[in-house]
Scaffold this active site. Structure first.
Site, PDB file in Angstrom:
ATOM      1  N   CYS A   1     -23.185-136.784  18.061  1.00  0.00           N
ATOM      2  CA  CYS A   1     -21.823-136.486  18.544  1.00  0.00           C
ATOM      3  C   CYS A   1     -21.889-135.654  19.827  1.00  0.00           C
ATOM      4  O   CYS A   1     -21.119-135.869  20.752  1.00  0.00           O
ATOM      5  CB  CYS A   1     -21.014-135.768  17.467  1.00  0.00           C
ATOM      6  SG  CYS A   1     -19.270-135.632  17.911  1.00  0.00           S
TER       7      CYS A   1
ATOM      8  N   CYS B   1     -21.507-140.816  14.058  1.00  0.00           N
ATOM      9  CA  CYS B   1     -22.233-139.890  13.174  1.00  0.00           C
ATOM     10  C   CYS B   1     -22.551-140.550  11.841  1.00  0.00           C
ATOM     11  O   CYS B   1     -23.646-140.391  11.304  1.00  0.00           O
ATOM     12  CB  CYS B   1     -21.427-138.613  12.973  1.00  0.00           C
ATOM     13  SG  CYS B   1     -19.735-138.904  12.430  1.00  0.00           S
TER      14      CYS B   1
ATOM     15  N   CYS C   1     -15.142-142.420  16.087  1.00  0.00           N
ATOM     16  CA  CYS C   1     -15.953-143.510  16.655  1.00  0.00           C
ATOM     17  C   CYS C   1     -16.945-144.091  15.648  1.00  0.00           C
ATOM     18  O   CYS C   1     -17.510-145.151  15.876  1.00  0.00           O
ATOM     19  CB  CYS C   1     -16.689-143.031  17.896  1.00  0.00           C
ATOM     20  SG  CYS C   1     -18.006-141.860  17.521  1.00  0.00           S
TER      21      CYS C   1
ATOM     22  N   CYS D   1     -30.076-132.581   8.412  1.00  0.00           N
ATOM     23  CA  CYS D   1     -31.070-133.121   9.355  1.00  0.00           C
ATOM     24  C   CYS D   1     -30.585-133.020  10.795  1.00  0.00           C
ATOM     25  O   CYS D   1     -31.358-133.170  11.727  1.00  0.00           O
ATOM     26  CB  CYS D   1     -31.388-134.567   9.015  1.00  0.00           C
ATOM     27  SG  CYS D   1     -30.041-135.688   9.422  1.00  0.00           S
TER      28      CYS D   1
ATOM     29  N   CYS E   1     -30.837-177.513  20.680  1.00  0.00           N
ATOM     30  CA  CYS E   1     -32.222-177.083  20.920  1.00  0.00           C
ATOM     31  C   CYS E   1     -32.366-176.599  22.364  1.00  0.00           C
ATOM     32  O   CYS E   1     -32.123-177.350  23.308  1.00  0.00           O
ATOM     33  CB  CYS E   1     -33.178-178.233  20.640  1.00  0.00           C
ATOM     34  SG  CYS E   1     -34.890-177.726  20.762  1.00  0.00           S
TER      35      CYS E   1
ATOM     36  N   PHE F   1     -27.015-180.703  19.345  1.00  0.00           N
ATOM     37  CA  PHE F   1     -26.750-180.429  20.761  1.00  0.00           C
ATOM     38  C   PHE F   1     -27.157-178.992  21.085  1.00  0.00           C
ATOM     39  O   PHE F   1     -26.555-178.340  21.928  1.00  0.00           O
ATOM     40  CB  PHE F   1     -25.267-180.612  21.086  1.00  0.00           C
ATOM     41  CG  PHE F   1     -24.777-182.020  20.902  1.00  0.00           C
ATOM     42  CD1 PHE F   1     -25.599-183.102  21.154  1.00  0.00           C
ATOM     43  CD2 PHE F   1     -23.474-182.258  20.480  1.00  0.00           C
ATOM     44  CE1 PHE F   1     -25.138-184.402  20.986  1.00  0.00           C
ATOM     45  CE2 PHE F   1     -23.006-183.557  20.316  1.00  0.00           C
ATOM     46  CZ  PHE F   1     -23.842-184.625  20.562  1.00  0.00           C
TER      47      PHE F   1
ATOM     48  N   CYS G   1     -12.021-135.228  16.811  1.00  0.00           N
ATOM     49  CA  CYS G   1     -12.809-136.407  16.433  1.00  0.00           C
ATOM     50  C   CYS G   1     -12.020-137.675  16.780  1.00  0.00           C
ATOM     51  O   CYS G   1     -10.871-137.814  16.393  1.00  0.00           O
ATOM     52  CB  CYS G   1     -13.106-136.353  14.934  1.00  0.00           C
ATOM     53  SG  CYS G   1     -13.801-137.873  14.270  1.00  0.00           S
TER      54      CYS G   1
ATOM     55  N   ASN H   1     -27.269-172.860  16.712  1.00  0.00           N
ATOM     56  CA  ASN H   1     -28.670-173.147  16.959  1.00  0.00           C
ATOM     57  C   ASN H   1     -29.272-171.866  17.572  1.00  0.00           C
ATOM     58  O   ASN H   1     -28.625-170.826  17.594  1.00  0.00           O
ATOM     59  CB  ASN H   1     -28.828-174.361  17.881  1.00  0.00           C
ATOM     60  CG  ASN H   1     -30.133-175.100  17.586  1.00  0.00           C
ATOM     61  OD1 ASN H   1     -31.188-174.485  17.553  1.00  0.00           O
ATOM     62  ND2 ASN H   1     -30.065-176.395  17.365  1.00  0.00           N
TER      63      ASN H   1
ATOM     64  N   CYS I   1     -26.340-136.144  12.999  1.00  0.00           N
ATOM     65  CA  CYS I   1     -24.939-136.396  13.361  1.00  0.00           C
ATOM     66  C   CYS I   1     -24.495-135.477  14.487  1.00  0.00           C
ATOM     67  O   CYS I   1     -23.792-135.880  15.414  1.00  0.00           O
ATOM     68  CB  CYS I   1     -24.029-136.235  12.140  1.00  0.00           C
ATOM     69  SG  CYS I   1     -24.144-134.610  11.383  1.00  0.00           S
TER      70      CYS I   1
END
Ligand code: FMN
Ligand code: SF4
Ligand code: SF4
Lengths: 75, 428
Positions: free
Chosen positions: B352, B385, B382, B345, B135, B133, B379, B200, B348
């Site tokens: 944030c 980060c 969440c 890097c 597709c 039932f 903080c 499906n 984060c």
């Protein structure tokens, strides 16, 4: 001001009112946060209000009440 | 070695790995090779009223170098004669008597049509039936597939018609193209379904060619919506399985489908309530032999967990899945950056700063090196980060002991309501 500092300020205001012998009698939530209604525990005549804004303060105040209610709850 | 065999509503299989009804189960040649490779069961490419397919029917969405993150198709059900399929099912079952062969069926929503096809396929010795039932294209325009799968009363009636004559277990395969899958699932159960399977494919358009302005795929310059599947849909499928598994009025076994490519995916679906799984896209991408890694990985995992049977996994995480209003608002996690692993890097900090709560400070340490530090009190936990951080172990999300009683949103609202009830409302 950091979010934590904003919360701390509101928490101190709440704690100060409670320290004066008031209890939280009602909470009216509104678009800006919540309006807290306090009454003097001894006389019930004196009333005061405090509008709180921060989510953490709204959580703090209801946690106080929730803890009190669950302690009072039978069983 | 742990026992991998499963029993889905009476359909026994040497392991929980089934091929979903799709191109890999189009012929006896393919299904027999799949069983030789190690697949425990196969849901035959859907049998039903005759169709004609278009040329140019698949497309895929690649994401950042990962080919086939999502797969899109406008293929319909089998275009081979029923009789040929039935002969091949019979031969396959004879060669592999202990493997599960399920016939997927789709006919017009008419009682006599269901009676006819159920009787014909059961005559050749299938282990079960799956009513398609789901597709979303082509068949739907003729009142079948998702068109009837989106109408709970039609799902119930058609399940009932199939059950009136079926002697093997009936699985109802649900479409995800609906607001609340548990509504249709409940109607399938009311119609007598012995099990349900999901999902499906999801209505989709894989893309638009920005040079020719044609849809992807297109059939001579024209496109039509297709069905989406593959790794990208796994979270949607997993949620739908979990929602059905935790619903008190459903209570039938679930065959989990949607984006499954590894043994870990299988474990997740089973923990969330699936009794077994079905796979399509991963096989279309990598071939039948991916099942070897799935079998090895699952066996080793069960041994490591000290579980004697794969069935011990079924539904073990279902009670951990509830409603948002029942989550503890006083639970608190914070991010902690591990300087030893951090490669500076800055991702984060940017995340944030731009998209969360501006609480990762850039500081300079005693050696003059710049370091990042989370102001934990600000903080909100969440997780953003740690999601964007490219280095494993550079950011830990740490649970904080805060001595606060667990309190959910629902408990909070009840607390406020009962407080206000007791107060003289006139002053408010
Ligand atoms: C090309 C193609 C054809 C399919 N044909 C059918 C079909 O005939 N009957 C059916 O029930 N599902 C069909 N499906 C859906 C799959 O059985 C499965 O539900 C879906 O692809 C999700 O699983 P996956 O993410 O492992 O691919 C088809 C999927 C694809 C990609
Ligand atoms: S968890 Fe969220 S709020 Fe906390 S530091 Fe990370 S991004 Fe910022
Ligand atoms: S994202 Fe990770 S690696 Fe990059 S600076 Fe932040 S903690 Fe370090």
């Amino acid at each position: 001001m950091s979010a934590f500092a904003e919360f701390e300020q509101e928490k101190q205001q709440i704690d100060a009112i409670l320290a004066q012998g008031y209890t939280i009698a009602a909470i009216q939530e509104n678009l800006d946060g919540a309006l807290l209604h306090f009454i003097q525990a001894s006389s019930h005549a004196e009333r005061t209000q405090l509008q709180i804004l921060t989510a953490d303060a709204r959580k703090y105040v209801t946690t106080l009440l929730f803890a009190r209610q669950t302690q009072l709850a039978p069983g | 070695m742990a026992d991998l065999s499963t029993n889905l509503a009476g359909i026994r299989s040497p392991n929980p790995f089934w091929l979903a009804s799709a191109p890999p189960t189009n012929t006896g040649y393919q299904v027999q090779r799949a069983f030789e490779a190690g697949w425990g069961g196969a849901v035959w490419k859907t049998l039903g009223d005759p169709i004609i397919n278009t040329s140019s029917r698949f497309a895929a969405v690649s994401f950042n170098g990962q080919r086939v993150a999502g797969f899109n198709n406008i293929e319909l059900i089998t275009d081979r004669p029923l009789d040929v399929n039935l002969k091949e099912i019979y031969e396959t079952k004879k060669r592999f008597p202990n493997h599960a062969i399920i016939a997927s069926l789709m006919v017009e929503p008419k009682q006599e049509k269901w009676h006819e096809i159920v009787k014909r396929v059961e005559d050749v010795g299938v282990d079960g039936l799956e009513l398609n039932f789901g597709c979303p294209h082509g068949m739907a325009e003729r009142g079948m597939g998702a068109a009837s799968g989106q109408q709970p009363d039609l799902v119930e009636a058609q399940t009932h018609w199939a059950k009136e004559v079926a002697t093997t277990p009936v699985i109802v395969k649900l479409t995800p193209n609906i607001t609340d899958i548990t509504v249709v699932a409940r109607h399938a159960v009311r119609g007598g379904a012995d099990a349900i399977s999901m999902i499906n494919t999801i209505n989709s358009l894989a893309g638009v060619d920005i040079h020719t302005w044609n849809t992807i795929p297109h059939v001579g310059g024209q496109g039509a919506h297709g069905g989406y599947c593959g790794p990208a849909v796994k979270p949607i499928a997993l949620n739908m399985v979990a929602e059905c598994a935790r619903h008190a009025d459903i209570g039938v076994p679930i065959s989990g489908i949607g984006g499954i490519s590894t043994w870990q995916d299988v474990v997740e679906f089973m923990l969330m309530g699936a009794t077994g799984v079905q796979v399509c896209t991963a096989v279309m991408h990598h071939g039948f032999r991916i099942v070897e890694d799935m079998i090895d990985g699952l066996s080793n995992y069960l041994d490591e967990k000290g579980l004697a049977s794969v069935e011990e996994l079924i539904g073990r995480s279902v009670q951990k899945y509830s409603n948002w209003g029942d989550l503890n608002l006083n639970y608190q996690v914070v991010a902690r950056i591990n300087e030893d692993n951090c490669i500076n890097c800055n991702k984060c900090h940017i995340a944030c700063e731009d998209a969360s709560h501006q609480c990762i400070d850039m500081l300079t340490n005693a050696d003059g090196k710049s370091v990042l530090q989370v102001r934990e009190e600000d903080c909100v936990g969440c997780n953003l980060c740690s999601i964007v951080c490219p280095v494993d172990g550079a950011i830990d999300m740490v649970a904080i002991e805060n001595d606060l009683p667990p309190m959910t949103w629902n408990e909070r609202q009840r607390t406020i309501a009962s407080l206000n009830d007791a107060y003289n409302v006139e002053v408010m």
